[in-house]
Write a protein that holds these residues in place. Structure first.
Motif, PDB file in Angstrom:
ATOM      1  N   LEU A  13       0.936  -1.354   0.099  1.00 12.94           N
ATOM      2  CA  LEU A  13      -0.217   0.124   0.002  1.00 12.94           C
ATOM      3  C   LEU A  13       0.743   1.139   0.056  1.00 12.94           C
ATOM      4  O   LEU A  13       0.693   2.102  -0.713  1.00 12.94           O
ATOM      5  CB  LEU A  13      -1.085   0.083   1.062  1.00 12.94           C
ATOM      6  CG  LEU A  13      -1.952   1.078   1.447  1.00 12.94           C
ATOM      7  CD1 LEU A  13      -2.920   1.064   0.177  1.00 12.94           C
ATOM      8  CD2 LEU A  13      -2.868   0.806   2.459  1.00 12.94           C
ATOM      9  N   PHE A  14       2.197   1.185   0.777  1.00 14.71           N
ATOM     10  CA  PHE A  14       2.911   2.528   0.789  1.00 14.71           C
ATOM     11  C   PHE A  14       4.094   1.804   0.374  1.00 14.71           C
ATOM     12  O   PHE A  14       4.878   1.010   1.024  1.00 14.71           O
ATOM     13  CB  PHE A  14       2.897   2.938   2.282  1.00 14.71           C
ATOM     14  CG  PHE A  14       1.747   3.434   2.651  1.00 14.71           C
ATOM     15  CD1 PHE A  14       1.167   4.556   2.164  1.00 14.71           C
ATOM     16  CD2 PHE A  14       0.920   2.829   3.577  1.00 14.71           C
ATOM     17  CE1 PHE A  14      -0.308   5.150   2.664  1.00 14.71           C
ATOM     18  CE2 PHE A  14      -0.352   3.085   4.061  1.00 14.71           C
ATOM     19  CZ  PHE A  14      -0.755   4.391   3.465  1.00 14.71           C
ATOM     20  N   GLU A  15       4.463   2.299  -0.676  1.00 12.86           N
ATOM     21  CA  GLU A  15       5.820   1.808  -1.463  1.00 12.86           C
ATOM     22  C   GLU A  15       6.909   2.971  -1.585  1.00 12.86           C
ATOM     23  O   GLU A  15       6.357   4.089  -1.448  1.00 12.86           O
ATOM     24  CB  GLU A  15       5.778   1.298  -2.820  1.00 12.86           C
ATOM     25  CG  GLU A  15       4.665  -0.029  -2.771  1.00 12.86           C
ATOM     26  CD  GLU A  15       4.634  -0.498  -4.425  1.00 12.86           C
ATOM     27  OE1 GLU A  15       4.170  -1.602  -4.523  1.00 12.86           O
ATOM     28  OE2 GLU A  15       4.371   0.500  -5.239  1.00 12.86           O
ATOM     29  N   GLY A  16       8.293   2.654  -1.522  1.00 12.75           N
ATOM     30  CA  GLY A  16       9.311   3.302  -1.616  1.00 12.75           C
ATOM     31  C   GLY A  16       9.680   3.940  -2.917  1.00 12.75           C
ATOM     32  O   GLY A  16       8.675   3.956  -3.690  1.00 12.75           O
ATOM     33  N   GLN A  17      10.745   4.419  -3.291  1.00 18.11           N
ATOM     34  CA  GLN A  17      11.140   4.809  -4.625  1.00 18.11           C
ATOM     35  C   GLN A  17      11.211   3.828  -5.705  1.00 18.11           C
ATOM     36  O   GLN A  17      10.937   4.145  -6.777  1.00 18.11           O
ATOM     37  CB  GLN A  17      12.553   5.495  -4.540  1.00 18.11           C
ATOM     38  CG  GLN A  17      12.637   6.908  -3.701  1.00 18.11           C
ATOM     39  CD  GLN A  17      13.843   7.372  -3.750  1.00 18.11           C
ATOM     40  OE1 GLN A  17      14.820   6.782  -3.773  1.00 18.11           O
ATOM     41  NE2 GLN A  17      13.920   8.748  -3.348  1.00 18.11           N
ATOM     42  N   ILE A  18      11.308   2.596  -5.055  1.00 21.50           N
ATOM     43  CA  ILE A  18      11.312   1.407  -6.083  1.00 21.50           C
ATOM     44  C   ILE A  18       9.956   0.677  -6.030  1.00 21.50           C
ATOM     45  O   ILE A  18       9.505   0.176  -4.669  1.00 21.50           O
ATOM     46  CB  ILE A  18      12.502   0.419  -5.598  1.00 21.50           C
ATOM     47  CG1 ILE A  18      13.804   0.982  -5.550  1.00 21.50           C
ATOM     48  CG2 ILE A  18      12.413  -0.743  -6.487  1.00 21.50           C
ATOM     49  CD1 ILE A  18      14.854   0.098  -5.093  1.00 21.50           C
ATOM     50  N   LYS A  19       9.352   0.593  -7.077  1.00 22.98           N
ATOM     51  CA  LYS A  19       7.941   0.204  -6.988  1.00 22.98           C
ATOM     52  C   LYS A  19       7.934  -1.395  -6.629  1.00 22.98           C
ATOM     53  O   LYS A  19       8.948  -1.969  -6.899  1.00 22.98           O
ATOM     54  CB  LYS A  19       7.405   0.109  -8.451  1.00 22.98           C
ATOM     55  CG  LYS A  19       6.675   1.494  -8.924  1.00 22.98           C
ATOM     56  CD  LYS A  19       5.271   1.806  -8.251  1.00 22.98           C
ATOM     57  CE  LYS A  19       4.522   3.006  -8.725  1.00 22.98           C
ATOM     58  NZ  LYS A  19       3.510   3.104  -7.978  1.00 22.98           N
ATOM     59  N   GLY A  20       7.013  -1.823  -5.985  1.00 24.59           N
ATOM     60  CA  GLY A  20       6.704  -3.246  -5.452  1.00 24.59           C
ATOM     61  C   GLY A  20       7.701  -3.270  -4.189  1.00 24.59           C
ATOM     62  O   GLY A  20       7.772  -4.500  -3.518  1.00 24.59           O
ATOM     63  N   GLN A  21       8.507  -2.519  -3.692  1.00 27.06           N
ATOM     64  CA  GLN A  21       8.965  -2.525  -2.422  1.00 27.06           C
ATOM     65  C   GLN A  21       8.558  -1.566  -1.386  1.00 27.06           C
ATOM     66  O   GLN A  21       8.174  -0.704  -1.448  1.00 27.06           O
ATOM     67  CB  GLN A  21      10.549  -1.909  -2.394  1.00 27.06           C
ATOM     68  CG  GLN A  21      11.457  -3.051  -3.413  1.00 27.06           C
ATOM     69  CD  GLN A  21      11.629  -4.265  -3.016  1.00 27.06           C
ATOM     70  OE1 GLN A  21      11.863  -4.539  -1.699  1.00 27.06           O
ATOM     71  NE2 GLN A  21      11.439  -5.500  -3.835  1.00 27.06           N
ATOM     72  N   PRO A  22       8.356  -2.215  -0.023  1.00 26.66           N
ATOM     73  CA  PRO A  22       7.945  -1.412   0.877  1.00 26.66           C
ATOM     74  C   PRO A  22       8.570  -0.310   1.399  1.00 26.66           C
ATOM     75  O   PRO A  22       9.689   0.031   1.392  1.00 26.66           O
ATOM     76  CB  PRO A  22       7.681  -2.418   2.222  1.00 26.66           C
ATOM     77  CG  PRO A  22       8.991  -3.243   1.921  1.00 26.66           C
ATOM     78  CD  PRO A  22       9.001  -3.385   0.448  1.00 26.66           C
ATOM     79  N   TYR A  23       7.630   0.711   1.741  1.00 24.32           N
ATOM     80  CA  TYR A  23       8.499   2.159   2.365  1.00 24.32           C
ATOM     81  C   TYR A  23       9.258   1.673   3.595  1.00 24.32           C
ATOM     82  O   TYR A  23       9.303   0.871   4.487  1.00 24.32           O
ATOM     83  CB  TYR A  23       7.442   3.087   2.784  1.00 24.32           C
ATOM     84  CG  TYR A  23       7.561   4.645   2.931  1.00 24.32           C
ATOM     85  CD1 TYR A  23       7.530   5.205   1.882  1.00 24.32           C
ATOM     86  CD2 TYR A  23       8.093   5.131   4.019  1.00 24.32           C
ATOM     87  CE1 TYR A  23       8.040   6.521   1.741  1.00 24.32           C
ATOM     88  CE2 TYR A  23       8.333   6.377   4.011  1.00 24.32           C
ATOM     89  CZ  TYR A  23       8.275   7.187   2.767  1.00 24.32           C
ATOM     90  OH  TYR A  23       8.749   8.491   2.763  1.00 24.32           O
ATOM     91  N   ASP A  24      10.300   2.419   3.732  1.00 23.48           N
ATOM     92  CA  ASP A  24      11.457   2.442   4.584  1.00 23.48           C
ATOM     93  C   ASP A  24      10.925   2.798   5.911  1.00 23.48           C
ATOM     94  O   ASP A  24      10.486   3.979   6.210  1.00 23.48           O
ATOM     95  CB  ASP A  24      12.833   3.097   4.067  1.00 23.48           C
ATOM     96  CG  ASP A  24      13.774   2.881   5.001  1.00 23.48           C
ATOM     97  OD1 ASP A  24      14.455   1.659   5.285  1.00 23.48           O
ATOM     98  OD2 ASP A  24      14.458   3.913   5.809  1.00 23.48           O
ATOM     99  N   ALA A  25      11.195   2.167   7.183  1.00 24.48           N
ATOM    100  CA  ALA A  25      11.100   2.209   8.339  1.00 24.48           C
ATOM    101  C   ALA A  25      11.730   3.802   8.713  1.00 24.48           C
ATOM    102  O   ALA A  25      10.979   4.487   9.384  1.00 24.48           O
ATOM    103  CB  ALA A  25      11.272   1.391   9.197  1.00 24.48           C
TER     104      ALA A  25
END
Length: 304
Positions: free
Chosen positions: A252-264
């Motif tokens: 639902l919340f991705e980082g700069q790379i699509k398909g990867q989770p947002y960084d804690a």
């Protein structure tokens, strides 16, 4: 101490807003919710600054090292989380360093009491940290045969009754409105409105939002348990707007790379920026939002 895959310097001190504010200014300083301790990158500068002696000889005996590795393998086979495996094995290492000259079969319950007094209390380590070590020792000796340890008789420290840190509704409003970026505002709003942990938010996938039942499905939450959280119509509307703009692929919340989770760590930085914009000087963490959510529900006389 080991945290993730890196060496860190643990810093223990009496709880103080002033000291917390000072350590937060040190580059790389982070708070461990699991260990209840602040920790810094393990650099020569930090070792000198906090008067930490070199630890090259601070290793368990060969027997201890071998058994710690077996303990790690046992925990992994039982599907303990990576963080728990790291935390317990590091806690156990300090205990076995203390008794490096003693065979494992010779360690007794009296040795555990002595360790608590001569290491934990002498170094003024927290009750939470002591509890973590007790958990590790108990679990380890349950897996060891031919031991003099009576696991059921290992006592743990009496837990203090500490009130959770809670923000006022006005402060929460300032924090949630601080970011103009839709994604940033959405993440903080969802943590507060659903009482989520940081890890739970970052593991969310679009399929976990049940708009028909107005709930959020939390898969493999703490303790590897699934649970649900109520979802307000207002937050659901915000989520629809967010989804239309960002179109996440997996999380639902991705980082700069699509398909990867947002960084804690980036999420923690977002909160820090929101606090600065809102003019709130308190040492607020993401967990404060979760505590505030529960407290505000109770204050509103919500049926538990």
């Amino acid at each position: 101490m080991r945290y993730g895959n890196e060496n860190r310097v643990a810093v223990f001190f009496e709880k103080s807003d002033d000291l917390i504010a000072r350590i937060k200014k040190i580059d790389g300083a982070r708070w461990s919710q699991t260990l209840k301790v602040w920790h810094l990158p393990d650099t020569e500068e930090h070792r000198v600054r906090f008067k930490i002696a070199p630890q090259l000889s601070n290793l368990p005996s060969t027997e201890g090292i071998e058994n710690i590795e077996k303990f790690k393998q046992w925990m992994r086979s039982k599907r303990y989380s990576d963080r728990t495996v790291t935390t317990y094995s590091e806690a156990l290492k300090y205990f076995l360093v203390f008794y490096r000259e003693k065979p494992l079969t010779g360690i007794t319950n009296e040795d555990v009491i002595m360790y608590n007094n001569e290491y934990i209390l002498k170094n003024k380590l927290s009750a939470s940290y002591q509890n973590q070590i007790v958990n590790a020792i108990k679990l380890f000796f349950q897996t060891i045969r031919d031991t003099k340890i009576l696991v059921d008789k290992i006592h743990r420290p009496k837990r203090g009754k500490v009130l959770p840190n809670v923000l006022s509704k006005e402060e929460i409003k300032l924090i949630l409105n601080a970011h103009s970026n839709l994604k940033h505002s959405m993440m903080l709003s969802l943590i507060y409105s659903c009482g989520l942990r940081c890890g739970e938010l970052l593991a969310l996938e679009p399929v976990h939002i049940d708009s028909k039942r107005n709930i959020v499905l939390l898969k493999n939450a703490k303790g590897k348990k699934d649970r649900i959280a109520p979802l307000s119509p207002k937050i659901l509307e915000m989520l629809r707007n967010y989804y239309a703009v960002f179109k996440p692929e997996k999380y639902l919340f991705e980082g700069q790379i699509k398909g990867q989770p947002y960084d804690a760590r980036s999420l923690q930085l977002l909160l820090k920026q929101a606090l600065q914009k809102a003019g709130i000087a308190k040492p607020v963490t993401l967990h404060w939002l979760r505590h505030s959510y529960a407290t505000h529900l109770l204050e509103s006389v919500t049926d538990l």
